[in-house]
Scaffold this motif. Structure first.
Motif, PDB file in Angstrom:
ATOM      1  N   LEU A 169      25.752 -13.795  23.096  1.00  0.00           N
ATOM      2  CA  LEU A 169      27.053 -14.023  23.736  1.00  0.00           C
ATOM      3  C   LEU A 169      26.920 -14.955  24.936  1.00  0.00           C
ATOM      4  O   LEU A 169      27.794 -15.789  25.200  1.00  0.00           O
ATOM      5  N   ILE A 170      25.818 -14.799  25.672  1.00  0.00           N
ATOM      6  CA  ILE A 170      25.573 -15.658  26.830  1.00  0.00           C
ATOM      7  C   ILE A 170      25.419 -17.113  26.381  1.00  0.00           C
ATOM      8  O   ILE A 170      25.989 -18.034  26.980  1.00  0.00           O
ATOM      9  N   ALA A 171      24.663 -17.335  25.305  1.00  0.00           N
ATOM     10  CA  ALA A 171      24.486 -18.696  24.795  1.00  0.00           C
ATOM     11  C   ALA A 171      25.821 -19.289  24.363  1.00  0.00           C
ATOM     12  O   ALA A 171      26.140 -20.448  24.672  1.00  0.00           O
ATOM     13  N   ASP A 172      26.617 -18.490  23.653  1.00  0.00           N
ATOM     14  CA  ASP A 172      27.937 -18.971  23.212  1.00  0.00           C
ATOM     15  C   ASP A 172      28.815 -19.312  24.409  1.00  0.00           C
ATOM     16  O   ASP A 172      29.530 -20.325  24.403  1.00  0.00           O
ATOM     17  N   LYS A 173      28.760 -18.476  25.427  1.00  0.00           N
ATOM     18  CA  LYS A 173      29.573 -18.695  26.628  1.00  0.00           C
ATOM     19  C   LYS A 173      29.191 -20.011  27.305  1.00  0.00           C
ATOM     20  O   LYS A 173      30.058 -20.816  27.665  1.00  0.00           O
ATOM     21  N   LEU A 174      27.884 -20.251  27.459  1.00  0.00           N
ATOM     22  CA  LEU A 174      27.430 -21.461  28.131  1.00  0.00           C
ATOM     23  C   LEU A 174      27.758 -22.708  27.312  1.00  0.00           C
ATOM     24  O   LEU A 174      28.196 -23.727  27.866  1.00  0.00           O
TER      25      LEU A 174
ATOM     26  N   ARG B  57       5.275 -11.728  28.580  1.00  0.00           N
ATOM     27  CA  ARG B  57       5.393 -12.880  27.690  1.00  0.00           C
ATOM     28  C   ARG B  57       6.352 -13.887  28.295  1.00  0.00           C
ATOM     29  O   ARG B  57       7.367 -13.524  28.881  1.00  0.00           O
ATOM     30  N   ALA B  58       6.019 -15.173  28.142  1.00  0.00           N
ATOM     31  CA  ALA B  58       6.922 -16.255  28.524  1.00  0.00           C
ATOM     32  C   ALA B  58       7.184 -17.083  27.269  1.00  0.00           C
ATOM     33  O   ALA B  58       6.262 -17.626  26.677  1.00  0.00           O
ATOM     34  N   MET B  59       8.451 -17.146  26.862  1.00  0.00           N
ATOM     35  CA  MET B  59       8.828 -17.835  25.622  1.00  0.00           C
ATOM     36  C   MET B  59       9.848 -18.910  25.925  1.00  0.00           C
ATOM     37  O   MET B  59      10.717 -18.723  26.770  1.00  0.00           O
ATOM     38  N   ARG B  60       9.756 -19.994  25.217  1.00  0.00           N
ATOM     39  CA  ARG B  60      10.612 -21.141  25.481  1.00  0.00           C
ATOM     40  C   ARG B  60      11.307 -21.548  24.202  1.00  0.00           C
ATOM     41  O   ARG B  60      10.681 -21.639  23.147  1.00  0.00           O
ATOM     42  N   THR B  61      12.614 -21.802  24.284  1.00  0.00           N
ATOM     43  CA  THR B  61      13.366 -22.207  23.105  1.00  0.00           C
ATOM     44  C   THR B  61      14.543 -23.082  23.544  1.00  0.00           C
ATOM     45  O   THR B  61      14.560 -23.597  24.662  1.00  0.00           O
ATOM     46  N   LEU B  62      15.525 -23.242  22.651  1.00  0.00           N
ATOM     47  CA  LEU B  62      16.737 -23.993  22.958  1.00  0.00           C
ATOM     48  C   LEU B  62      17.900 -23.026  23.106  1.00  0.00           C
ATOM     49  O   LEU B  62      17.897 -21.938  22.519  1.00  0.00           O
ATOM     50  N   LEU B  63      18.899 -23.424  23.850  1.00  0.00           N
ATOM     51  CA  LEU B  63      20.030 -22.545  24.121  1.00  0.00           C
ATOM     52  C   LEU B  63      20.668 -22.023  22.839  1.00  0.00           C
ATOM     53  O   LEU B  63      20.974 -20.828  22.725  1.00  0.00           O
ATOM     54  N   ALA B  64      20.854 -22.890  21.847  1.00  0.00           N
ATOM     55  CA  ALA B  64      21.512 -22.472  20.604  1.00  0.00           C
ATOM     56  C   ALA B  64      20.711 -21.424  19.847  1.00  0.00           C
ATOM     57  O   ALA B  64      21.259 -20.675  19.034  1.00  0.00           O
ATOM     58  N   ASP B  65      19.409 -21.336  20.134  1.00  0.00           N
ATOM     59  CA  ASP B  65      18.525 -20.402  19.429  1.00  0.00           C
ATOM     60  C   ASP B  65      18.270 -19.122  20.232  1.00  0.00           C
ATOM     61  O   ASP B  65      17.590 -18.222  19.743  1.00  0.00           O
ATOM     62  N   LEU B  66      18.841 -19.013  21.418  1.00  0.00           N
ATOM     63  CA  LEU B  66      18.497 -17.917  22.323  1.00  0.00           C
ATOM     64  C   LEU B  66      18.705 -16.542  21.698  1.00  0.00           C
ATOM     65  O   LEU B  66      17.805 -15.688  21.704  1.00  0.00           O
TER      66      LEU B  66
END
Length: 265
Positions: free
Chosen positions: A184-189, A212-221
């Motif tokens: 929902l946060i990704a959709d909101k942003l 853990r530190a993980m990195r991705t793209l907003l659409a994939d959050l």
């Protein structure tokens, strides 16, 4: 004037920030306060090594809260603290991170003051700062971000929160308590205009064993949270500074996948 940390000064509250988890990140003043505590009222995510700093005879009271199931209401916690102080005890209210960063420290200070009792606040390393440091993720950077904002990502009231302008090029957004609502946060942003390919980091159990530190793209959050079975506590960081982090890199794989999809279209 008597110092609030004077062992002879009885009947008072000390709000102490326990930091993001690692006992080594406690301030010297926090350690001093714990060592003179009669009662420690603590959150649920406090490392046992931090609690062990208090005297063996000190009473330890957990007021741990879980999603949709609070052991005590905030009002009950306030009353508990005040009741112990009125017996003449030195009460350390131990909070994860910093008491005044999404820790309801302000509400507890107000309640103690309203009761006419002494209170001191000892700041702690906020969870966002501790987790970001461990992941080598600078929240600001001269070349990447000149502004940083902190928000609570809990589902309740999420749609009413106005985050417009908080994330995007040259800005960093740090989201506390956002694991459950990550999709929902990704959709909101994205609805607010943040690019779907904006880098995002998820910092799980920062400074603690098993972090853990993980990195991705907003659409994939949201999908990544499910794939990786991320659990709280975790911090979400949105912004170009994420590219500088020492995190498991999913960005390149996603970029290749996206390019493949475009090539097949």
């Amino acid at each position: 004037m008597v110092s609030l940390l004077d062992p002879n000064a009885r009947g008072r509250v000390i709000l102490v920030g326990a930091g993001p988890g690692d006992p080594g990140l406690l301030t010297v003043r926090a350690v001093e306060a714990l060592r003179i505590a009669d009662v420690v009222v603590h959150d649920g995510l406090i490392d046992m090594r931090v609690l062990d700093i208090a005297p063996v005879a000190a009473q330890r009271i957990s007021v741990a809260k879980k999603r949709d199931r609070h052991t005590l209401s905030q009002e009950a916690i306030n009353a508990l603290i005040i009741a112990h102080v009125k017996t003449g005890s030195i009460v350390v209210r131990l909070k994860g991170g910093d008491p005044f960063m999404f820790g309801r420290g302000g509400e507890e200070v107000e309640a103690v003051r309203a009761a006419g009792l002494k209170v001191e606040v000892i700041p702690g390393v906020s969870s966002a700062l501790g987790c970001a440091a461990e992941a080598m993720l600078p929240l600001t950077h001269r070349d990447w971000s000149s502004a940083v904002s902190f928000v609570a990502g809990t589902c309740q009231g999420l749609s009413e929160q106005n985050w417009s302008g908080l994330a995007g090029q040259g800005r960093t957004l740090v989201i506390y308590m956002g694991v459950t609502c990550a999709g929902l946060i990704a959709d909101k942003l994205m609805a607010d205009g943040v690019a779907p390919d904006m880098p995002v980091a998820v910092l799980e159990r920062g400074t603690l064993e098993g972090s853990r530190a993980m990195r991705t793209l907003l659409a994939d959050l949201g999908d990544m949270m499910i794939r990786e079975q991320v659990i709280s506590p975790a911090i979400i960081v949105v912004g170009e500074v994420v590219l500088l982090s020492d995190a498991e890199d999913r960005l390149r794989k996603l970029a290749v996948q996206a390019e493949t999809v475009r090539g097949d279209a």
